[in-house]
Design a protein around this motif. Structure first.
Motif, PDB file in Angstrom:
ATOM      1  N   GLY A  20      29.993  39.107  15.356  1.00 31.81           N
ATOM      2  CA  GLY A  20      29.584  40.496  15.561  1.00 31.81           C
ATOM      3  C   GLY A  20      28.089  40.628  15.801  1.00 31.81           C
ATOM      4  O   GLY A  20      27.651  41.357  16.703  1.00 31.81           O
ATOM      5  N   LYS A  23      27.112  39.248  19.261  1.00 33.09           N
ATOM      6  CA  LYS A  23      27.512  40.129  20.368  1.00 33.09           C
ATOM      7  C   LYS A  23      26.848  41.507  20.293  1.00 33.09           C
ATOM      8  O   LYS A  23      27.127  42.375  21.112  1.00 33.09           O
ATOM      9  CB  LYS A  23      29.036  40.308  20.387  1.00 33.09           C
ATOM     10  CG  LYS A  23      29.783  39.021  20.669  1.00 33.09           C
ATOM     11  CD  LYS A  23      29.451  38.495  22.058  1.00 33.09           C
ATOM     12  CE  LYS A  23      30.219  37.229  22.356  1.00 33.09           C
ATOM     13  NZ  LYS A  23      29.892  36.659  23.649  1.00 33.09           N
ATOM     14  N   MET A  25      27.200  43.816  17.975  1.00 32.02           N
ATOM     15  CA  MET A  25      28.074  44.868  17.439  1.00 32.02           C
ATOM     16  C   MET A  25      27.382  45.607  16.304  1.00 32.02           C
ATOM     17  O   MET A  25      26.416  45.108  15.718  1.00 32.02           O
ATOM     18  CB  MET A  25      29.386  44.248  16.920  1.00 32.02           C
ATOM     19  CG  MET A  25      30.254  43.662  17.997  1.00 32.02           C
ATOM     20  SD  MET A  25      31.771  42.952  17.272  1.00 32.02           S
ATOM     21  CE  MET A  25      32.448  42.147  18.715  1.00 32.02           C
ATOM     22  N   LYS A  26      27.878  46.770  15.999  1.00 30.27           N
ATOM     23  CA  LYS A  26      27.405  47.520  14.836  1.00 30.27           C
ATOM     24  C   LYS A  26      27.751  46.718  13.587  1.00 30.27           C
ATOM     25  O   LYS A  26      28.609  45.834  13.620  1.00 30.27           O
ATOM     26  CB  LYS A  26      28.062  48.897  14.803  1.00 30.27           C
ATOM     27  CG  LYS A  26      27.655  49.779  15.964  1.00 30.27           C
ATOM     28  CD  LYS A  26      28.400  51.092  15.920  1.00 30.27           C
ATOM     29  CE  LYS A  26      28.053  51.939  17.139  1.00 30.27           C
ATOM     30  NZ  LYS A  26      28.892  53.139  17.216  1.00 30.27           N
ATOM     31  N   LEU A  28      29.430  45.111  10.629  1.00 34.98           N
ATOM     32  CA  LEU A  28      30.851  44.989  10.328  1.00 34.98           C
ATOM     33  C   LEU A  28      31.111  44.875   8.833  1.00 34.98           C
ATOM     34  O   LEU A  28      30.251  44.430   8.070  1.00 34.98           O
ATOM     35  CB  LEU A  28      31.430  43.745  11.016  1.00 34.98           C
ATOM     36  CG  LEU A  28      31.365  43.712  12.537  1.00 34.98           C
ATOM     37  CD1 LEU A  28      31.939  42.387  13.052  1.00 34.98           C
ATOM     38  CD2 LEU A  28      32.086  44.899  13.151  1.00 34.98           C
ATOM     39  N   ASP A 120      32.735  48.563  14.383  1.00 31.74           N
ATOM     40  CA  ASP A 120      32.448  48.766  15.801  1.00 31.74           C
ATOM     41  C   ASP A 120      33.678  49.430  16.415  1.00 31.74           C
ATOM     42  O   ASP A 120      34.467  50.048  15.695  1.00 31.74           O
ATOM     43  CB  ASP A 120      32.107  47.430  16.467  1.00 31.74           C
ATOM     44  CG  ASP A 120      31.220  47.612  17.703  1.00 31.74           C
ATOM     45  OD1 ASP A 120      31.790  47.829  18.796  1.00 31.74           O
ATOM     46  OD2 ASP A 120      29.989  47.551  17.584  1.00 31.74           O
ATOM     47  N   THR A 121      33.887  49.286  17.710  1.00 26.26           N
ATOM     48  CA  THR A 121      35.121  49.803  18.290  1.00 26.26           C
ATOM     49  C   THR A 121      36.285  48.987  17.730  1.00 26.26           C
ATOM     50  O   THR A 121      36.115  47.829  17.336  1.00 26.26           O
ATOM     51  CB  THR A 121      35.128  49.693  19.823  1.00 26.26           C
ATOM     52  OG1 THR A 121      35.153  48.304  20.184  1.00 26.26           O
ATOM     53  CG2 THR A 121      33.928  50.399  20.441  1.00 26.26           C
ATOM     54  N   ASN A 124      36.595  45.698  19.527  1.00 25.71           N
ATOM     55  CA  ASN A 124      35.578  44.726  19.121  1.00 25.71           C
ATOM     56  C   ASN A 124      35.867  44.190  17.721  1.00 25.71           C
ATOM     57  O   ASN A 124      35.660  43.001  17.450  1.00 25.71           O
ATOM     58  CB  ASN A 124      34.180  45.336  19.180  1.00 25.71           C
ATOM     59  CG  ASN A 124      33.650  45.439  20.595  1.00 25.71           C
ATOM     60  OD1 ASN A 124      34.193  44.845  21.529  1.00 25.71           O
ATOM     61  ND2 ASN A 124      32.596  46.213  20.768  1.00 25.71           N
ATOM     62  N   ASP A 125      36.335  45.060  16.832  1.00 23.23           N
ATOM     63  CA  ASP A 125      36.721  44.613  15.487  1.00 23.23           C
ATOM     64  C   ASP A 125      37.791  43.533  15.592  1.00 23.23           C
ATOM     65  O   ASP A 125      37.728  42.493  14.921  1.00 23.23           O
ATOM     66  CB  ASP A 125      37.264  45.782  14.657  1.00 23.23           C
ATOM     67  CG  ASP A 125      36.238  46.851  14.344  1.00 23.23           C
ATOM     68  OD1 ASP A 125      35.016  46.604  14.492  1.00 23.23           O
ATOM     69  OD2 ASP A 125      36.656  47.955  13.938  1.00 23.23           O
ATOM     70  N   ALA A 128      36.293  40.186  16.974  1.00 27.52           N
ATOM     71  CA  ALA A 128      35.482  39.483  15.976  1.00 27.52           C
ATOM     72  C   ALA A 128      36.359  38.834  14.911  1.00 27.52           C
ATOM     73  O   ALA A 128      36.159  37.671  14.542  1.00 27.52           O
ATOM     74  CB  ALA A 128      34.482  40.453  15.342  1.00 27.52           C
TER      75      ALA A 128
END
Length: 142
Positions: A20, A23, A25-26, A28, A120-121, A124-125, A128
């Motif tokens: 995450g 990439k 990502m927010k 996690l 995240d979306t 994306n979750d 990951a």
């Protein structure tokens, strides 16, 4: 392997969160549950909202209890909302039917637990968490 060990759960979490970050990502939050839906390990990244444990657990718990990943649960909810609503009531609200709930299967295809990822979306979750599961030689079924 017929169960997820604590060491494997920790690696799944570490590698999920590392992916995450890599990439962009927010932050996690990741939980690993065993085949009975019991929490083995959880971690929330710095900056992730405090309520993420319940969401991650709901994604994992719903997957293992229903025997289908979060993507299939979402699809089922769209086709049969009454079923997912009833299942949610039966499981006392511990069901989050969206991608990011991922079944963990061993080499024989048996469900040995689940991973829940949130932050995240949903897609994306799912990605990951799948990377984390595969990093310990298990199969992700999201």
């Amino acid at each position: 392997m017929n169960r997820i060990t604590l060491d494997a759960a920790r690696v799944i979490i570490h590698d999920t969160m590392a992916f995450g970050r890599e990439k962009g990502m927010k932050p996690l939050s990741v939980v690993v549950v065993d085949a009975g839906g019991h929490v083995l390990a959880f971690e929330r990244a710095d900056g992730a909202p405090p309520g993420r444990f319940d969401i991650a657990r709901g994604k994992a718990y719903g997957s293992v209890m229903l025997g289908i990943g979060g993507t299939a649960q979402r699809d089922r909810a769209e086709a049969q909302a009454y079923f997912i609503a009833a299942a949610g009531a039966a499981y006392e609200g511990k069901l989050i039917p969206v991608p990011g709930g991922i079944l963990v299967r061993n080499d024989s295809g048996e469900v040995i637990g689940a991973v829940g990822v949130t932050g995240d979306t949903s897609e994306n979750d799912l990605e990951a968490g799948s990377v984390g599961i595969k990093s310990v030689g298990l199969t992700a079924d999201g």
